[in-house]
Design a protein around this motif. Structure first.
Motif, PDB file in Angstrom:
ATOM      1  N   VAL A 137       0.866  -1.181   0.000  1.00 42.52           N
ATOM      2  CA  VAL A 137       0.000   0.000   0.000  1.00 42.52           C
ATOM      3  C   VAL A 137       0.900   1.227   0.000  1.00 42.52           C
ATOM      4  N   GLY A 138       0.779   2.048  -1.031  1.00 40.11           N
ATOM      5  CA  GLY A 138       1.551   3.274  -1.096  1.00 40.11           C
ATOM      6  C   GLY A 138       0.847   4.392  -0.351  1.00 40.11           C
ATOM      7  N   ALA A 139       1.626   5.306   0.188  1.00 39.63           N
ATOM      8  CA  ALA A 139       1.061   6.460   0.893  1.00 39.63           C
ATOM      9  C   ALA A 139       1.789   7.717   0.460  1.00 39.63           C
ATOM     10  N   GLY A 140       1.054   8.818   0.404  1.00 39.02           N
ATOM     11  CA  GLY A 140       1.644  10.100   0.082  1.00 39.02           C
ATOM     12  C   GLY A 140       2.445  10.648   1.244  1.00 39.02           C
ATOM     13  N   ASN A 141       3.078  11.790   1.010  1.00 41.53           N
ATOM     14  CA  ASN A 141       3.987  12.352   2.010  1.00 41.53           C
ATOM     15  C   ASN A 141       3.281  13.324   2.947  1.00 41.53           C
ATOM     16  N   PHE A 142       2.118  12.924   3.447  1.00 43.59           N
ATOM     17  CA  PHE A 142       1.430  13.680   4.492  1.00 43.59           C
ATOM     18  C   PHE A 142       0.668  12.686   5.359  1.00 43.59           C
ATOM     19  N   SER A 143       0.433  13.073   6.585  1.00 46.05           N
ATOM     20  CA  SER A 143      -0.003  12.087   7.582  1.00 46.05           C
ATOM     21  C   SER A 143      -1.379  11.510   7.294  1.00 46.05           C
ATOM     22  N   GLU A 144      -2.282  12.286   6.722  1.00 45.74           N
ATOM     23  CA  GLU A 144      -3.603  11.735   6.421  1.00 45.74           C
ATOM     24  C   GLU A 144      -3.489  10.540   5.482  1.00 45.74           C
ATOM     25  N   TYR A 174       4.021   8.234  -7.012  1.00 39.82           N
ATOM     26  CA  TYR A 174       3.297   7.000  -6.704  1.00 39.82           C
ATOM     27  C   TYR A 174       2.305   6.581  -7.784  1.00 39.82           C
ATOM     28  N   GLU A 175       1.801   7.524  -8.577  1.00 45.28           N
ATOM     29  CA  GLU A 175       0.843   7.114  -9.608  1.00 45.28           C
ATOM     30  C   GLU A 175       1.495   6.227 -10.671  1.00 45.28           C
ATOM     31  N   PRO A 176       2.675   6.572 -11.201  1.00 48.92           N
ATOM     32  CA  PRO A 176       3.324   5.646 -12.136  1.00 48.92           C
ATOM     33  C   PRO A 176       3.647   4.290 -11.503  1.00 48.92           C
ATOM     34  N   ALA A 177       4.027   4.307 -10.231  1.00 49.48           N
ATOM     35  CA  ALA A 177       4.313   3.041  -9.535  1.00 49.48           C
ATOM     36  C   ALA A 177       3.046   2.194  -9.428  1.00 49.48           C
ATOM     37  N   LEU A 178       1.912   2.833  -9.245  1.00 50.20           N
ATOM     38  CA  LEU A 178       0.642   2.114  -9.188  1.00 50.20           C
ATOM     39  C   LEU A 178       0.306   1.525 -10.555  1.00 50.20           C
ATOM     40  N   GLU A 179       0.497   2.286 -11.618  1.00 49.68           N
ATOM     41  CA  GLU A 179       0.253   1.777 -12.967  1.00 49.68           C
ATOM     42  C   GLU A 179       1.104   0.544 -13.258  1.00 49.68           C
ATOM     43  N   LYS A 180       2.369   0.591 -12.848  1.00 47.69           N
ATOM     44  CA  LYS A 180       3.306  -0.490 -13.146  1.00 47.69           C
ATOM     45  C   LYS A 180       3.121  -1.696 -12.226  1.00 47.69           C
ATOM     46  N   GLY A 181       2.365  -1.539 -11.161  1.00 42.57           N
ATOM     47  CA  GLY A 181       2.198  -2.636 -10.215  1.00 42.57           C
ATOM     48  C   GLY A 181       3.314  -2.737  -9.203  1.00 42.57           C
ATOM     49  N   VAL A 185      -1.958  -0.635  -4.102  1.00 38.26           N
ATOM     50  CA  VAL A 185      -3.085   0.143  -3.563  1.00 38.26           C
ATOM     51  C   VAL A 185      -2.560   1.479  -3.063  1.00 38.26           C
ATOM     52  N   VAL A 186      -3.359   2.521  -3.209  1.00 39.33           N
ATOM     53  CA  VAL A 186      -3.020   3.811  -2.624  1.00 39.33           C
ATOM     54  C   VAL A 186      -4.313   4.561  -2.306  1.00 39.33           C
ATOM     55  N   PRO A 187      -4.395   5.277  -1.189  1.00 35.68           N
ATOM     56  CA  PRO A 187      -5.574   6.115  -0.932  1.00 35.68           C
ATOM     57  C   PRO A 187      -5.540   7.332  -1.856  1.00 35.68           C
ATOM     58  N   GLU A 188      -6.685   7.635  -2.439  1.00 34.86           N
ATOM     59  CA  GLU A 188      -6.756   8.747  -3.385  1.00 34.86           C
ATOM     60  C   GLU A 188      -7.948   9.656  -3.091  1.00 34.86           C
ATOM     61  N   TYR A 189      -8.075  10.690  -3.908  1.00 38.79           N
ATOM     62  CA  TYR A 189      -9.099  11.723  -3.767  1.00 38.79           C
ATOM     63  C   TYR A 189      -9.727  11.929  -5.140  1.00 38.79           C
ATOM     64  N   ALA A 190     -11.047  11.823  -5.211  1.00 39.59           N
ATOM     65  CA  ALA A 190     -11.734  11.643  -6.495  1.00 39.59           C
ATOM     66  C   ALA A 190     -11.435  12.751  -7.501  1.00 39.59           C
ATOM     67  N   ALA A 191     -11.732  14.008  -7.157  1.00 36.79           N
ATOM     68  CA  ALA A 191     -11.553  15.088  -8.125  1.00 36.79           C
ATOM     69  C   ALA A 191     -10.086  15.306  -8.457  1.00 36.79           C
ATOM     70  N   THR A 192      -9.234  15.239  -7.451  1.00 37.32           N
ATOM     71  CA  THR A 192      -7.801  15.419  -7.672  1.00 37.32           C
ATOM     72  C   THR A 192      -7.259  14.385  -8.650  1.00 37.32           C
ATOM     73  N   MET A 193      -7.571  13.124  -8.418  1.00 36.76           N
ATOM     74  CA  MET A 193      -7.048  12.066  -9.272  1.00 36.76           C
ATOM     75  C   MET A 193      -7.646  12.134 -10.668  1.00 36.76           C
ATOM     76  N   ALA A 194      -8.922  12.493 -10.760  1.00 36.19           N
ATOM     77  CA  ALA A 194      -9.537  12.625 -12.080  1.00 36.19           C
ATOM     78  C   ALA A 194      -8.810  13.673 -12.911  1.00 36.19           C
ATOM     79  N   GLU A 195      -8.491  14.807 -12.309  1.00 36.38           N
ATOM     80  CA  GLU A 195      -7.793  15.856 -13.049  1.00 36.38           C
ATOM     81  C   GLU A 195      -6.335  15.496 -13.308  1.00 36.38           C
ATOM     82  N   PHE A 196      -5.712  14.792 -12.377  1.00 37.04           N
ATOM     83  CA  PHE A 196      -4.328  14.366 -12.600  1.00 37.04           C
ATOM     84  C   PHE A 196      -4.244  13.471 -13.832  1.00 37.04           C
ATOM     85  N   LEU A 197      -5.108  12.455 -13.904  1.00 38.25           N
ATOM     86  CA  LEU A 197      -5.096  11.554 -15.052  1.00 38.25           C
ATOM     87  C   LEU A 197      -5.513  12.281 -16.327  1.00 38.25           C
ATOM     88  N   ASN A 198      -6.464  13.202 -16.199  1.00 39.90           N
ATOM     89  CA  ASN A 198      -6.924  13.975 -17.355  1.00 39.90           C
ATOM     90  C   ASN A 198      -5.803  14.813 -17.949  1.00 39.90           C
TER      91      ASN A 198
END
Length: 334
Positions: A137-144, A174-181, A185-198
């Motif tokens: 499980v990957g995690a971003g660089n903030f405590s939440e 972490y997003e490229p690492a998730l794509e590559k396997g 798993v990583v916790p994400e945020y709907a609008a943020t991730m939608a725009e990142f991929l977009n």
């Protein structure tokens, strides 16, 4: 939660670029170059106090940045997704606020805070066993993000996986690492991730795809994820997005609970808005409040992005209203 760059993007989902942005929206978006409007009327002077409350965004200025699990599609199976969805089902914004308070104010580790939350909310009850195997499980660089990662670890362990949580850094890592396997798993945020991929697929000037409508945002997000091999679980009720805060004493004095009430009662010269310098130009901050709610401010105080300067400005009575984040532990009432 000190490393909040992720939240800068999360708060501005509809205008985020693929790179890490700061502030409350994307400079150059529609409406950001309009001249500032002068305030008229008395307004609402700041009121000091320790307890902070978020004014309800009743006209939906912000996009839907609900927490949800992102999973490498090759690792996804019904039992794994169902286990992660148990975490989503248990989380709403007040509970996420309390989790963040446990780590950021009470100084518990993300692991301990997650274990206490999982026990209190029966996270592992009824979780079916999956095929097993190792999961990172990957995690971003903030405590939440780290606390959410620990919650995912607990649920996936109950489903029969051998799980470790690995802090990786920002989404660009972490997003490229998730794509590559390399992580599953990583916790994400709907609008943020939608725009990142977009914007990753279509360039930084791509037409925004997220909105305040959660169902529409998640539908677009899942379609974007299918293109790159990422599957998304169910969104939680919990959101982490821009919030405009006042002290409880301010809310009581002026009788405001929503941004519409704040606009009706507090537009005027005495009202001071506090936030990062970019707030004055970004469409989901000052210009958005002016356009969506008709708010007029007497002055703007340049502080920080949802951090200690803004919260201190509220508590000491230096600003009337300030930009912090909806899941901040400062909103906890106990």
């Amino acid at each position: 939660m000190r490393a909040r760059t992720r939240l800068a993007i999360g708060a501005i989902g509809a205008v985020a670029a693929a790179g890490l942005l700061t502030g409350c929206g994307d400079a150059g978006s529609s409406g950001t170059d309009a001249p500032q409007q002068s305030a008229s009327g008395a307004g609402c002077a700041p009121v000091s106090g320790q307890q902070l409350v978020a004014l309800d965004d009743d006209k939906k200025l912000q996009n839907s940045d609900n927490v949800l699990p992102a999973v490498n599609s090759k690792a996804a199976n019904p039992q794994l997704i169902a286990a992660l969805d148990k975490v989503s089902a248990a989380l709403d914004t007040p509970k996420l606020v309390q989790l963040n308070k446990a780590v950021d104010a009470d100084r518990k580790t993300p692991k301990v805070a997650a274990e206490e939350f999982a026990a209190a909310n029966n996270i592992t009850a009824g979780i079916a066993k999956g095929p097993g195997g190792e999961i990172v499980v990957g995690a971003g660089n903030f405590s939440e993000s780290q606390t959410l990662g620990e919650l995912y670890r607990i649920a996936l362990t109950a489903a029969g996986y051998q799980v470790k949580v690995q802090q990786i850094g920002n989404r660009e890592l972490y997003e490229p690492a998730l794509e590559k396997g390399e992580i599953q798993v990583v916790p994400e945020y709907a609008a943020t991730m939608a725009e990142f991929l977009n914007t990753k697929a279509n360039g930084k000037d791509a037409q925004p795809v997220s909105s305040p409508d959660l169902n529409k945002t998640v539908t677009v997000l899942k379609a974007e994820g299918d293109k790159v091999g990422i599957t998304f679980g169910a969104p939680a009720a919990a959101q982490d997005q821009n919030a405009f805060a006042v002290t409880q004493a301010f809310a009581d004095k002026y009788g405001v609970k929503t941004l519409s009430e704040f606009a009706a009662k507090c537009s005027g010269n005495a009202t001071v808005l506090g936030g990062p310098p970019e707030c004055q130009q970004r469409p989901f901050c000052k210009p958005g409040l002016e356009k969506t709610y008709g708010l007029k401010f007497g002055s703007f105080s340049s502080l920080d992005q949802g951090g200690p300067l803004t919260k201190n400005g509220l508590r000491t009575g230096a600003i009337s209203v300030g930009l912090i984040f909806s899941s901040d532990g400062a909103f906890a009432t106990s």
